[in-house]
Design an enzyme around this catalytic site. Structure first.
Site, short mmCIF file in Angstrom:
data_model
loop_
_atom_site.label_atom_id
_atom_site.label_comp_id
_atom_site.label_asym_id
_atom_site.label_seq_id
_atom_site.Cartn_x
_atom_site.Cartn_y
_atom_site.Cartn_z
N SER A 150 3.25 -9.87 -7.78
CA SER A 150 4.50 -9.74 -7.01
C SER A 150 5.63 -10.38 -7.81
O SER A 150 5.41 -11.30 -8.59
CB SER A 150 4.35 -10.47 -5.68
OG SER A 150 5.61 -10.66 -5.07
N TYR A 164 2.55 -17.54 -0.22
CA TYR A 164 2.41 -16.19 -0.79
C TYR A 164 2.81 -16.21 -2.26
O TYR A 164 2.09 -15.70 -3.13
CB TYR A 164 3.30 -15.21 -0.01
CG TYR A 164 3.26 -13.79 -0.53
CD1 TYR A 164 2.22 -12.93 -0.18
CD2 TYR A 164 4.25 -13.31 -1.38
CE1 TYR A 164 2.17 -11.63 -0.65
CE2 TYR A 164 4.21 -12.00 -1.86
CZ TYR A 164 3.17 -11.17 -1.49
OH TYR A 164 3.12 -9.88 -1.97
N1 LIG Z 1 5.29 -3.85 -0.50
C1 LIG Z 1 5.87 -4.78 -1.21
O1 LIG Z 1 7.10 -4.96 -1.17
C2 LIG Z 1 5.07 -5.65 -2.12
C3 LIG Z 1 5.75 -6.50 -3.00
C4 LIG Z 1 5.01 -7.31 -3.85
C5 LIG Z 1 3.63 -7.24 -3.87
N2 LIG Z 1 2.99 -6.41 -2.99
C6 LIG Z 1 1.52 -6.41 -3.01
O2 LIG Z 1 1.05 -5.08 -2.98
C7 LIG Z 1 -0.28 -5.06 -2.42
C8 LIG Z 1 -0.36 -3.97 -1.37
O3 LIG Z 1 0.46 -4.32 -0.26
P1 LIG Z 1 1.25 -3.24 0.60
O4 LIG Z 1 2.69 -3.48 0.37
O5 LIG Z 1 0.69 -1.89 0.39
O6 LIG Z 1 0.94 -3.77 2.09
P2 LIG Z 1 0.01 -3.18 3.24
O7 LIG Z 1 0.42 -1.82 3.61
O8 LIG Z 1 -0.01 -4.23 4.29
O9 LIG Z 1 -1.43 -3.08 2.53
C9 LIG Z 1 -2.25 -4.19 2.32
C10 LIG Z 1 -3.66 -3.68 2.06
O10 LIG Z 1 -4.49 -4.81 1.79
C11 LIG Z 1 -5.66 -4.69 2.57
N3 LIG Z 1 -6.19 -6.02 2.90
C12 LIG Z 1 -5.54 -7.07 3.45
N4 LIG Z 1 -6.40 -8.10 3.65
C13 LIG Z 1 -7.60 -7.67 3.19
C14 LIG Z 1 -8.90 -8.26 3.14
N5 LIG Z 1 -9.14 -9.51 3.60
N6 LIG Z 1 -9.91 -7.54 2.61
C15 LIG Z 1 -9.70 -6.29 2.16
N7 LIG Z 1 -8.51 -5.67 2.19
C16 LIG Z 1 -7.49 -6.35 2.71
C17 LIG Z 1 -5.25 -3.94 3.84
O11 LIG Z 1 -6.36 -3.23 4.36
P3 LIG Z 1 -7.18 -3.62 5.68
O12 LIG Z 1 -6.23 -4.31 6.62
O13 LIG Z 1 -7.66 -2.29 6.19
O14 LIG Z 1 -8.29 -4.48 5.17
C18 LIG Z 1 -4.23 -2.96 3.27
O15 LIG Z 1 -4.87 -1.79 2.84
C19 LIG Z 1 -0.51 -6.48 -1.86
O16 LIG Z 1 -1.29 -7.23 -2.77
C20 LIG Z 1 0.90 -7.07 -1.79
O17 LIG Z 1 0.91 -8.47 -1.88
C21 LIG Z 1 3.67 -5.62 -2.12
#
Ligand SMILES: NC(=O)c1ccc[n+]([C@@H]2O[C@H](COP(=O)([O-])OP(=O)(O)OC[C@H]3O[C@@H](n4cnc5c(N)ncnc54)[C@H](OP(=O)(O)O)[C@@H]3O)[C@@H](O)[C@H]2O)c1
Length: 257
Positions: A150, A164
């Site tokens: 991130s 985070y």
């Molecule tokens: N969107 C942004 O702005 C942003 C910015 C920086 C970094 N990121 C990173 O990008 C990645 C994806 O996030 P996203 O934005 O797509 O958010 P999201 O839609 O909330 O997706 C998060 C994913 O992680 C899975 N997850 C969470 N806890 C888990 C666990 N204990 N075991 C297995 N799977 C788990 C969830 O699946 P289940 O709930 O079905 O398990 C979901 O598929 C994350 O690492 C996040 O930190 C996102």
């Protein structure tokens, strides 16, 4: 060389791709993009019903779609799940460590559980995934490891973002260490640093710097396919912001969250 749709697939294309956190947001978006190019996918997350629905939708275009329930905080279960998925696909060319949680609270306000869960998922859970992926890659003597860190890894952030940002800084440091270790080897390590991209993780956040999901996913897939070692995504505005974040005074970063 064979052709799948309009996309050329060569022997060097990373064909067999495992994505964690594929049940929503960026993981789901990347799965859609790779499926459209005829790749073979292994998708995991806790919400298996969502994975199954996605797999049904993607199977006509993808070479293969396997799914598995995975809770990355159950660290003992991770190698077994990755191993079974690798067996199902006949090996893994790329593993995208994407599962993540943004559930933090200001430290010392009685919400330790939320911060601890964030670190257990984003750092300890990621380490368990990296261990499992590299065991497979070492045995194959090849593979591409992608860590979804991130922008908040670059500079420790205050309040609800503190744990985070620390978890993502730890993940970036792991990636950097592994890049040094596997330099000039058939194992490649990429660290992606997304800025704000619209998904469930930041639902309700209001900022002019928010990218829509499609733009964000396209930028991520492009950086992954280039096998960039370190990539703020989308490049604009996050490449210059990444450079600035390192040097901005605390008085300014305090106001960014
Ligand atoms: N969107 C942004 O702005 C942003 C910015 C920086 C970094 N990121 C990173 O990008 C990645 C994806 O996030 P996203 O934005 O797509 O958010 P999201 O839609 O909330 O997706 C998060 C994913 O992680 C899975 N997850 C969470 N806890 C888990 C666990 N204990 N075991 C297995 N799977 C788990 C969830 O699946 P289940 O709930 O079905 O398990 C979901 O598929 C994350 O690492 C996040 O930190 C996102």
């Amino acid at each position: 060389m064979s052709r799948v749709g309009w996309c050329a697939v060569t022997a060097t294309t990373r064909q067999k791709i495992l994505i964690t956190g594929a049940s929503s947001g960026l993981g789901e978006g990347m799965a859609r993009r790779f499926a459209a190019e005829g790749r073979a996918l292994a998708l995991c997350a806790r919400r298996l019903d969502r994975l199954e629905a996605l797999a049904t939708e993607l199977r006509p275009a993808a070479a293969q779609v396997a799914t598995a329930h995975l809770d990355v905080t159950d660290t003992d279960s991770v190698p077994g799940v990755f191993g079974a998925l690798a067996d199902e696909l006949g090996g893994l060319d790329r593993v995208i460590v994407n599962a993540g949680l943004g559930k933090g609270a200001p430290v010392g306000t009685g919400n330790a559980a939320a911060n601890i869960e964030t670190v257990q998922t984003n750092l300890v859970g990621a380490l368990a995934q990296i261990e499992a992926a590299l065991e497979i890659f070492r045995a194959q003597d090849r593979g591409h490891l992608v860590l979804i860190s991130s922008m908040s890894a670059i500079r420790g952030l205050p309040r609800a973002q503190a744990a985070y940002s620390a978890s993502k800084a730890g993940l970036s440091a792991l990636g950097q260490g592994l890049q040094a270790e596997f330099a000039d080897s058939p194992i490649t390590v990429s660290v992606l640093l997304p800025g704000y991209i619209e998904t469930d993780i930041n639902r309700g956040v209001r900022t002019a710097m928010m990218s829509d999901t499609e733009t964000g996913v396209n930028a991520m897939v492009s950086a992954i396919e280039k096998e960039s070692s370190w990539a703020p995504v989308p490049r604009w505005p996050w490449v210059p912001i990444a450079a600035a974040l390192r040097n901005l005074p605390d008085a300014i970063t305090r106001r960014m969250v």
